[in-house]
Design an enzyme around this catalytic site. Structure first.
Site, PDB file in Angstrom:
ATOM      1  N   HIS B  66       0.760  -1.303   0.083  1.00 24.36           N
ATOM      2  CA  HIS B  66       0.538  -0.003  -0.072  1.00 24.36           C
ATOM      3  C   HIS B  66       1.071   1.322   0.276  1.00 24.36           C
ATOM      4  O   HIS B  66       0.310   2.779   0.127  1.00 24.36           O
ATOM      5  CB  HIS B  66      -1.247   0.067   0.965  1.00 24.36           C
ATOM      6  CG  HIS B  66      -0.342   0.413   2.694  1.00 24.36           C
ATOM      7  ND1 HIS B  66      -0.131  -0.553   3.224  1.00 24.36           N
ATOM      8  CD2 HIS B  66       0.171   1.910   2.983  1.00 24.36           C
ATOM      9  CE1 HIS B  66       0.394  -0.283   5.036  1.00 24.36           C
ATOM     10  NE2 HIS B  66       0.055   1.398   4.056  1.00 24.36           N
ATOM     11  N   ASP B  97      -0.069  -7.311   1.663  1.00 27.76           N
ATOM     12  CA  ASP B  97       0.132  -5.882   1.410  1.00 27.76           C
ATOM     13  C   ASP B  97       1.743  -6.131   1.378  1.00 27.76           C
ATOM     14  O   ASP B  97       3.343  -4.780   2.389  1.00 27.76           O
ATOM     15  CB  ASP B  97      -0.107  -5.680   3.209  1.00 27.76           C
ATOM     16  CG  ASP B  97       0.041  -4.163   2.734  1.00 27.76           C
ATOM     17  OD1 ASP B  97       0.387  -3.263   1.705  1.00 27.76           O
ATOM     18  OD2 ASP B  97       0.166  -3.193   4.005  1.00 27.76           O
ATOM     19  N   SER B 179       4.434   2.465   7.284  1.00 29.73           N
ATOM     20  CA  SER B 179       4.456   1.457   6.726  1.00 29.73           C
ATOM     21  C   SER B 179       5.244   1.252   6.047  1.00 29.73           C
ATOM     22  O   SER B 179       5.737   1.970   5.341  1.00 29.73           O
ATOM     23  CB  SER B 179       2.608   1.687   6.007  1.00 29.73           C
ATOM     24  OG  SER B 179       2.020   1.895   6.644  1.00 29.73           O
TER      25      SER B 179
END
Lengths: 338, 558
Positions: B66, B97, B179
């Site tokens: 992402h 992911d 992230s």
């Protein structure tokens, strides 16, 4: 029967404190987490609608199945389920509630449970602590509850928050420097570096003035005192699983059934000769406030009345024919049970 | 004024500090010092950015899908050494992911030490290093310290992607921008890739509940990511439910699945999957979610009171078309997508190749060339011309196999079979019952002697466990490279070990059926390039034959 239970609770506090994990010197965080998590149960009940979780946490207080938790809408269910750390599932019954401390005691049919080791004294600011709870419902079945770590930032009366945050309890709480009070956390355990119970995580509390969320726990002495009062029947006690925190019938007020989570508090009937009738309340009145506190649902009304100290006057505002009418019901009765 | 007061001599009296506290602090500072150099700050211009961790000296770094999805194929990365580097997208795994990128412009990069994430326990100290809220404009990572709150956590996907399985839950702060960055243990070793947090009603800031993809999952996917592919996750072809007595049982199963062909049926209990005991539905999904589609894994079941050990080939969760859609760059909201392709930085040009099914097919070529070179290096000492394999079957009888460029013959007690290479192999699944042993051996020889270019359309598939029967999640296992080829009417996977030996072939004459599985083994100390000393042929879990190659002793001759 109740007296036996009270004595038993006291016995837990004393005996376990003597033979706890700390007897063998300092434990590693792994050991403390693993040991303390055995005392935390996942509780499932009513909810699941927006903003109201259908799950929370609880602490095993006695080997024969007494579980402490936070009084909340989760417990407004016919079927309350407790899932232990080892994955075993039990149907729970509500023993009673302490509306002032927003505390509830549940009971499950089990023996030889890992009851927790309670720290009788107050911890001071700076005490290292771990919080163990069913936050966000992350853990299911035999998956271990979530463990967080931080320190007690302050020991202050929650009353300092009154007006800013809605809570009937006005005694001391442990304010925590880590984000412990999440959805599902209420009823979780706060333990010290040796795994002894310092307190119970409170509900999610947000300042209506600043929007800030408070992370706090009810100290163990208050928790034990509240549980003892519940078990001994000194506070509003019910036997049914659908118990309300305060029985409005003691005031002579019968509301429309609480079918939805947010049923508006319409008056269904008024008991003849009751304080409610004497105050002029009538069927179809919509209760909008208790004292200075606005109430939008039947549940909120029960909570608001339940938080009034027995003996203090109960003032209720209702809407009737489009106008606000104030009603004075006199002092709140001592014993709320029917 | 206040500051001046606090600096007065009276207030500056030394506070006694327990030496163990100072020591613990120093240990943490050193661990953070070890983890910092490999932490990448990813900047993707208007599309945001995130964090990453360098895993290899040649610049491969892992991050979240992402993070790279809105960034496209090229991005700018900062390292704590204060320099900016161009980086290029290598492979993506939308379901898990994960994404792999390669930093450019330096001969040797610092890289993280990686720990086995299955060794992590609740209560362990940990810290995150990354670029929360994209604060790292000075390229120095932000560090947040905490503990491990939960292990083997399951977090539901968004649709069919971004599913967090067997992940680590931590109370160290993971915020937007963290992230893709690393979660490290108390010694500064990588244990996870941060990528998710529970937010709910308090807005997108950390509330003490974050999740990291385990390094074991990353390890399983490194090979398929390096292949430049849009990777897919695995399904058993069956769904499970937890029964009232706490067993995990099959609630539905596809009759077209490999699991069905291996004998898995409704109401069978799944005892363990890939070596880990399965007692809840979450535990089942946790194991499955860490595995790439296409791998074979051991499954222990209890069926009708009988315990059985199966080896099941895992199918893909998505169709190729679905996967392409999931991996596509999201269209910017409120404005039309820019029809002119973005200009690529000079360093990235030449390292990008768009092809169906790939995030960046350039890196597939790179890996295929690497395997080709490895096979070529192992070939040098080996035999050329026709190959003659003679010896005894596992059952004692003699056999003879001859493989040449144009034809192949096998002599076994059940008969003699011949294959001609001028005709398509899918029409010659000989010897009967093998599912295509002779085509598999002919193509095996061709790969060894001529390399991947001689196997029709060949891509680098990724890596897979060398011995699927012994594979266990959480235990590092011996991995081999896998090539996928489509040639002469058949599909095949060939498995190449680190020394360049082609150690196994799976050959399908028809898609959706059981392949012919051929496994080669060499005697201890056999020279590189020599023919194997043992070949096993299987189909559908049943042995077809075991060939023990070597001179036939005179007294045992035919």
């Amino acid at each position: 029967m109740r007296h036996v239970a009270v004595r038993f609770l006291v016995a837990v506090v004393v005996v376990v404190a003597a033979v706890g994990l700390h007897a063998d010197g300092p434990a590693t965080p792994r050991q403390v987490a693993a040991s303390a998590a055995r005392h935390v149960v996942k509780i499932y009940g009513a909810g699941g609608v927006r903003g109201l979780e259908a799950y929370q946490s609880g602490i095993i207080l006695s080997p024969d199945g007494r579980i402490a938790t936070v009084m909340s809408t989760v417990l407004d269910a016919d079927d309350i389920e407790c899932v232990l750390d080892d994955g075993r599932r039990f149907a729970a019954t509500l023993v009673g509630v302490d509306p002032r401390r927003e505390l509830a005691v549940l009971s499950i049919e089990a023996t030889d449970l890992p009851a927790c080791d309670v720290e009788a004294g107050r911890a001071g600011p700076g005490t290292r602590a771990m919080a163990i709870s069913n936050l966000f419902g992350v853990a299911v079945g035999d998956e271990r509850a979530s463990v967080q770590r931080g320190v007690i930032a302050a020991v202050v009366p929650l009353e300092a928050r009154r007006g800013a945050a809605e809570a009937p309890y006005a005694g001391d709480v442990y304010v925590l420097d880590f984000t412990t009070n999440n959805p599902g956390s209420p009823g979780g355990a706060l333990v010290d570096a040796r795994g002894r119970l310092l307190g119970m995580l409170g509900k999610e509390l947000r300042s209506t003035a600043s929007g800030i969320w408070l992370n706090y726990a009810l100290p163990a002495d208050e928790l034990v005192a509240g549980c003892q009062e519940i078990v001994s029947g000194r506070v509003a006690t019910t036997t049914g699983p659908t118990a309300a925190p305060f029985d409005l019938r003691a005031l002579g007020l019968v509301l429309v059934p609480d079918l939805l989570g947010r049923t508006p508090p319409f008056v269904e009937t008024v008991v003849p000769g009751s304080p409610a009738e004497q105050a002029g309340l009538r069927p179809d009145d919509l209760v909008v406030a208790v004292g200075a506190r606005a109430v939008a649902s039947r549940h909120a009304l029960e909570m608001a009345v339940g938080s009034i100290v027995a003996g203090d006057p109960v003032r209720i505002a209702v809407i009737r024919d489009g106008r606000v009418v104030d009603c004075e019901l006199g002092p709140r009765p001592e014993e709320a049970r029917p | 004024m206040v500051l001046a007061c606090s600096l007065s001599p009276a207030a500056a009296a030394p506070v006694p500090i327990d030496p163990s506290v100072l020591e613990a602090e120093q240990t943490m500072v050193e661990a953070i010092g070890r983890a910092t150099p490999s932490t990448v700050a990813i900047f993707a211009g208007d599309s945001g950015g995130g964090s990453g961790v360098l895993l290899t000296r040649d610049g491969y770094a892992v991050t979240n899908f992402h993070v790279v999805q809105p960034a496209g194929v090229a991005m700018t990365c900062g390292l704590p050494d204060g320099h900016l580097y161009d980086a290029v997208l290598v492979g993506v795994d939308p379901t898990g992911d994960l994404a792999l990128i390669k930093l450019l412009g330096r001969d040797e990069f610092p890289c993280a030490a990686v720990a086995n994430s299955d060794g992590v326990e609740v209560g362990d100290a940990c810290f995150t290093a990354g670029n929360p809220f994209l604060l790292g404009t000075d390229l120095q990572p932000s560090i947040s310290v905490g503990i491990v709150s939960g292990v083997h956590r399951y977090q539901f996907p968004a649709g069919t992607i971004l599913e967090y399985t067997d992940c680590l839950q931590v109370d160290a702060a993971i915020n937007p921008g963290n992230s893709g960055g690393g979660l490290f243990d108390a010694e500064g070793r990588l244990i996870g890739i941060n990528g998710r947090a529970s937010f709910e009603k308090r807005g997108r800031v950390n509330v003490g509940v974050g999740y990291a993809i385990s390094t074991n999952q990353v390890r399983h996917f490194m090979g398929v990511l390096r292949a430049g592919r849009i990777c897919d996750h695995a399904t058993l072809g069956a769904t499970v439910a937890t029964s009232a007595d706490g067993r995990v049982v099959v609630s539905d199963i596809l009759e077209s699945s490999d699991a069905w062909r291996r004998g898995l049926r409704y109401d069978d209990e799944i005892v363990s999957l890939a070596g880990r005991a399965v007692r809840t539905g979450n535990a089942f999904k946790n194991v499955l979610g860490t595995l790439p589609a296409g791998w074979q894994v051991p499954v222990v079941i209890r069926s009708g009171g009988r315990r059985r050990e199966l080896v099941v080939r895992l199918a893909s969760v998505h169709s190729a078309a679905d996967l392409k859609g999931l991996a596509a760059e999201p269209e910017p909201e409120g404005r039309r997508p820019d029809p002119t392709p973005r200009e690529l930085p000079a360093a990235v040009r030449g390292l990008v190749e768009q092809r169906q099914g790939f995030a960046n097919a350039h890196f597939n070529r790179v890996e295929r060339d690497r395997v080709a070179a490895s096979i070529a290096a192992a070939r040098d000492a080996g035999p050329t011309g026709p190959w003659l394999l003679e010896g005894r079957l596992g059952t004692g009888e003699a056999f003879r196999i001859e493989l040449t460029d144009h034809a192949a013959t096998i002599d076994i007690p059940t008969g003699t079979s011949t294959l001609v290479t001028s005709d398509d192999f899918d029409r010659q699944p000989v010897p009967p019952g093998s599912g295509g042993l002779l085509p598999a051996l002919v193509l095996w020889r061709r790969l060894v002697l001529e390399g991947p270019a001689a196997l029709g359309h060949t891509i680098y598939w990724g890596t897979a466990p060398r011995d699927p029967t012994a594979f266990q999640v959480g235990t590092p296992s011996d991995m081999v490279d896998v090539l996928e080829s489509s040639v002469s009417g058949v599909e095949l996977h060939t498995f190449i070990d680190g020394s360049g030996r082609v150690v196994a072939v799976d050959l399908w004459t028809q898609p959706g059926t059981d392949p012919c599985e051929v496994r080669m083994a060499w005697a201890e100390g056999a020279p590189l390039g020599s023919l194997p000393t043992r070949i096993e042929a299987r189909r559908g879990g049943d042995e077809f034959a075991t060939f023990l190659i070597g001179p036939v002793p005179a007294e045992m001759g035919p």
